[in-house]
Design a protein around this motif. Structure first.
Motif, PDB file in Angstrom:
ATOM      1  N   UNK A 129     -34.116 -11.264 -25.587  1.00  0.00           N
ATOM      2  CA  UNK A 129     -32.638 -11.349 -25.543  1.00  0.00           C
ATOM      3  C   UNK A 129     -32.056 -12.734 -25.837  1.00  0.00           C
ATOM      4  N   UNK A 130     -31.157 -12.785 -27.113  1.00  0.00           N
ATOM      5  CA  UNK A 130     -30.321 -13.993 -27.258  1.00  0.00           C
ATOM      6  C   UNK A 130     -29.215 -14.225 -26.445  1.00  0.00           C
ATOM      7  N   UNK A 131     -28.666 -15.287 -26.029  1.00  0.00           N
ATOM      8  CA  UNK A 131     -27.601 -15.388 -25.184  1.00  0.00           C
ATOM      9  C   UNK A 131     -26.917 -16.820 -25.243  1.00  0.00           C
ATOM     10  N   UNK A 132     -25.797 -17.156 -25.375  1.00  0.00           N
ATOM     11  CA  UNK A 132     -24.846 -16.122 -25.755  1.00  0.00           C
ATOM     12  C   UNK A 132     -24.507 -15.860 -27.242  1.00  0.00           C
ATOM     13  N   UNK A 133     -23.756 -14.666 -27.448  1.00  0.00           N
ATOM     14  CA  UNK A 133     -23.619 -14.575 -28.910  1.00  0.00           C
ATOM     15  C   UNK A 133     -22.857 -15.505 -29.461  1.00  0.00           C
ATOM     16  N   UNK A 134     -21.765 -16.198 -28.948  1.00  0.00           N
ATOM     17  CA  UNK A 134     -20.941 -17.060 -29.670  1.00  0.00           C
ATOM     18  C   UNK A 134     -20.087 -16.404 -30.795  1.00  0.00           C
ATOM     19  N   UNK A 135     -19.745 -17.259 -31.324  1.00  0.00           N
ATOM     20  CA  UNK A 135     -18.705 -16.618 -32.537  1.00  0.00           C
ATOM     21  C   UNK A 135     -19.569 -15.797 -33.504  1.00  0.00           C
ATOM     22  N   UNK A 136     -20.633 -16.339 -34.050  1.00  0.00           N
ATOM     23  CA  UNK A 136     -21.426 -15.584 -35.148  1.00  0.00           C
ATOM     24  C   UNK A 136     -22.882 -15.923 -34.626  1.00  0.00           C
ATOM     25  N   UNK A 137     -23.633 -16.314 -33.744  1.00  0.00           N
ATOM     26  CA  UNK A 137     -24.951 -16.545 -33.143  1.00  0.00           C
ATOM     27  C   UNK A 137     -25.641 -17.283 -34.426  1.00  0.00           C
ATOM     28  N   UNK A 138     -25.083 -18.560 -34.417  1.00  0.00           N
ATOM     29  CA  UNK A 138     -25.701 -19.660 -35.229  1.00  0.00           C
ATOM     30  C   UNK A 138     -27.350 -19.869 -34.955  1.00  0.00           C
ATOM     31  N   UNK A 139     -27.484 -20.113 -33.527  1.00  0.00           N
ATOM     32  CA  UNK A 139     -28.851 -20.489 -33.290  1.00  0.00           C
ATOM     33  C   UNK A 139     -29.834 -19.283 -33.595  1.00  0.00           C
ATOM     34  N   UNK A 140     -29.285 -18.203 -33.473  1.00  0.00           N
ATOM     35  CA  UNK A 140     -30.204 -16.856 -33.645  1.00  0.00           C
ATOM     36  C   UNK A 140     -30.452 -16.899 -35.127  1.00  0.00           C
ATOM     37  N   UNK A 141     -29.803 -17.317 -35.907  1.00  0.00           N
ATOM     38  CA  UNK A 141     -29.869 -17.243 -37.414  1.00  0.00           C
ATOM     39  C   UNK A 141     -30.877 -18.137 -37.911  1.00  0.00           C
ATOM     40  N   UNK A 142     -30.502 -19.275 -37.406  1.00  0.00           N
ATOM     41  CA  UNK A 142     -31.472 -20.241 -37.835  1.00  0.00           C
ATOM     42  C   UNK A 142     -32.799 -20.251 -37.204  1.00  0.00           C
ATOM     43  N   UNK A 251     -21.535 -22.133 -27.895  1.00  0.00           N
ATOM     44  CA  UNK A 251     -20.212 -21.801 -27.754  1.00  0.00           C
ATOM     45  C   UNK A 251     -19.224 -22.901 -28.129  1.00  0.00           C
ATOM     46  N   UNK A 252     -19.888 -23.886 -28.404  1.00  0.00           N
ATOM     47  CA  UNK A 252     -18.987 -25.283 -28.604  1.00  0.00           C
ATOM     48  C   UNK A 252     -19.095 -25.424 -30.261  1.00  0.00           C
ATOM     49  N   UNK A 253     -19.734 -24.514 -31.013  1.00  0.00           N
ATOM     50  CA  UNK A 253     -19.598 -24.678 -32.605  1.00  0.00           C
ATOM     51  C   UNK A 253     -18.466 -24.465 -33.093  1.00  0.00           C
ATOM     52  N   UNK A 254     -17.188 -23.556 -32.187  1.00  0.00           N
ATOM     53  CA  UNK A 254     -15.925 -23.197 -32.624  1.00  0.00           C
ATOM     54  C   UNK A 254     -15.227 -23.278 -31.769  1.00  0.00           C
ATOM     55  N   UNK A 255     -13.777 -23.447 -31.922  1.00  0.00           N
ATOM     56  CA  UNK A 255     -12.733 -23.656 -30.881  1.00  0.00           C
ATOM     57  C   UNK A 255     -12.116 -22.225 -30.861  1.00  0.00           C
ATOM     58  N   UNK A 256     -12.521 -21.236 -29.908  1.00  0.00           N
ATOM     59  CA  UNK A 256     -11.879 -19.916 -29.637  1.00  0.00           C
ATOM     60  C   UNK A 256     -10.563 -20.053 -29.355  1.00  0.00           C
ATOM     61  N   UNK A 257      -9.709 -19.328 -30.171  1.00  0.00           N
ATOM     62  CA  UNK A 257      -8.433 -19.091 -29.992  1.00  0.00           C
ATOM     63  C   UNK A 257      -8.342 -17.830 -28.817  1.00  0.00           C
ATOM     64  N   UNK A 258      -8.365 -18.083 -27.607  1.00  0.00           N
ATOM     65  CA  UNK A 258      -8.496 -17.244 -26.486  1.00  0.00           C
ATOM     66  C   UNK A 258      -7.308 -16.153 -26.392  1.00  0.00           C
TER      67      UNK A 258
END
Length: 368
Positions: A129-142, A251-258
């Motif tokens: 199980x990969x956590x967190x999703x983030x915006x686009x799951x960069x860590x999972x992809x790479x 979660x730090x890879x992008x600035x989420x507009x909440x």
């Protein structure tokens, strides 16, 4: 089982150095002429990744429009729609694609690395199980979808497939790239087909899914996990071990507009998720030639921690045959294993939060 902590590669986060950025109207402009070639290649690799999906769509339309390629393209689409079963049978990994140099450039851009907390026995199957999703799951992809950080050498004998929404395989050409990376569709049938390939064959799911990406605010680790029991049940029924993965920096890879729950923006995102099965949060990051505005992710270090596996039989303290369990017994075991899984993630957060998330604004939280 031997416990160890191993990282695949350590890319110096601030090397090579670049001159300070100039500011124009509040936007930090990259000093283009003085940026070292190494950093230029890292940015190029990340940009190419970002362009894969839109380029696939445009190229599909072009190939359908051109008379010289139209018949071949139509035949390809018919084959995809009616005969290609790869998304449900484990993808079709191609080592050449998983080792593209652009993935190594991209891994160095952030930089991204794997940290191993325990060994994985290649005679077993694993559901990760990969956590967190983030915006686009960069860590999972790479880390899982490519060999840029050396997954196969860190976990020898583990043939891991990253699972994604089946709708991603409806994007022609793009689908072939992710299939070559070993990505497959996320479903119980797909997971069991992967396990059926034999020992060591394993699957990784981004458990929080589309809902969790709406919580991908920098400085937080909000996980949609409370009611996510289905993947635990699949692991128990297939005698697979569970591996919790926590990716610091995702979660730090992008600035989420909440968009707050109950707001108009939140309702629109929930509607998109209910209709299409996915949604995209509003976000900002940086551009190719500036550091303030754009869709390119920030150069934020991402460390993906593969925790020690959770063995359902160890959790309940006895061996069992899943086929002989009553529905009540199965549900009780799933609940126990889920609690142990969450505990493993919590321990990981407590161990690494000061090192890898020093600027957090809140602690680990389980959300709806």
């Amino acid at each position: 089982m031997t416990t160890s902590t191993t990282s695949a590669k350590h890319y110096p986060p601030h090397e090579p150095t670049v001159p300070p950025a100039a500011s124009v109207a509040g936007i930090k402009i990259a000093p283009v002429l003085s940026i070292p070639l190494q950093r230029r290649l890292q940015t190029l690799g990340t940009l190419l990744w970002l362009l894969l999906l839109p380029t696939s769509i445009v190229l599909t339309l072009v190939l359908l429009y051109l008379p010289s390629t139209r018949i071949a393209m139509v035949a390809y689409i018919i084959w995809v729609l009616y005969w290609d079963t790869a998304p449900e049978t484990g993808g079709r990994k191609w080592g050449w694609v998983r080792n593209w140099v652009m993935w190594k450039w991209m891994a160095a851009y952030f930089p991204i690395e794997i940290r191993k907390e325990g060994e994985l026995d290649p005679s077993r199957n694993y559901l990760m199980g990969y956590h967190p999703h983030g915006v686009v799951s960069i860590g999972a992809w790479i880390n899982i979808g490519t060999e840029a950080t050396g997954f196969s050498s860190i976990f020898p004998g583990i043939n891991l497939r990253l699972l994604t929404l089946v709708s991603n395989f409806n994007i022609f050409l793009f689908r072939d790239i992710i299939l070559w990376l070993g990505v497959a569709g996320v479903s119980r049938r797909s997971i069991e087909n992967i396990f059926a390939h034999g020992p060591g064959h394993s699957a990784a799911i981004v458990v929080g899914g589309a809902q969790e990406c709406l919580y991908a605010k920098p400085g937080t680790m909000d996980l949609v996990l409370k009611k996510r029991l289905g993947f635990i049940k699949v692991a128990v029924l297939n005698k697979a071990l569970l591996v919790p993965i926590m990716s610091f920096g995702e979660n730090e890879a992008f600035d989420l507009i909440v968009t707050h729950p109950g707001s108009f923006g939140w309702k629109v995102q929930q509607w998109c998720k209910s209709v299409w099965g996915w949604t995209m949060p509003a976000f900002n990051a940086r551009g190719v030639f500036n550091y303030s505005v754009g869709l390119l992710p920030h150069r934020q270090r991402i460390v993906t921690v593969f925790n020690k596996p959770v063995d359902p039989e160890e959790v309940v303290g006895r061996k069992f045959d899943p086929k002989e369990l009553s529905s009540d017994e199965l549900q009780a075991i799933v609940q126990q294993v889920h609690a142990a899984y969450v505990k493993r993630l919590t321990d990981c957060w407590d161990k690494y939060k000061d090192e890898l998330c020093p600027n957090r604004v809140k602690e680990l939280d389980m959300v709806e």
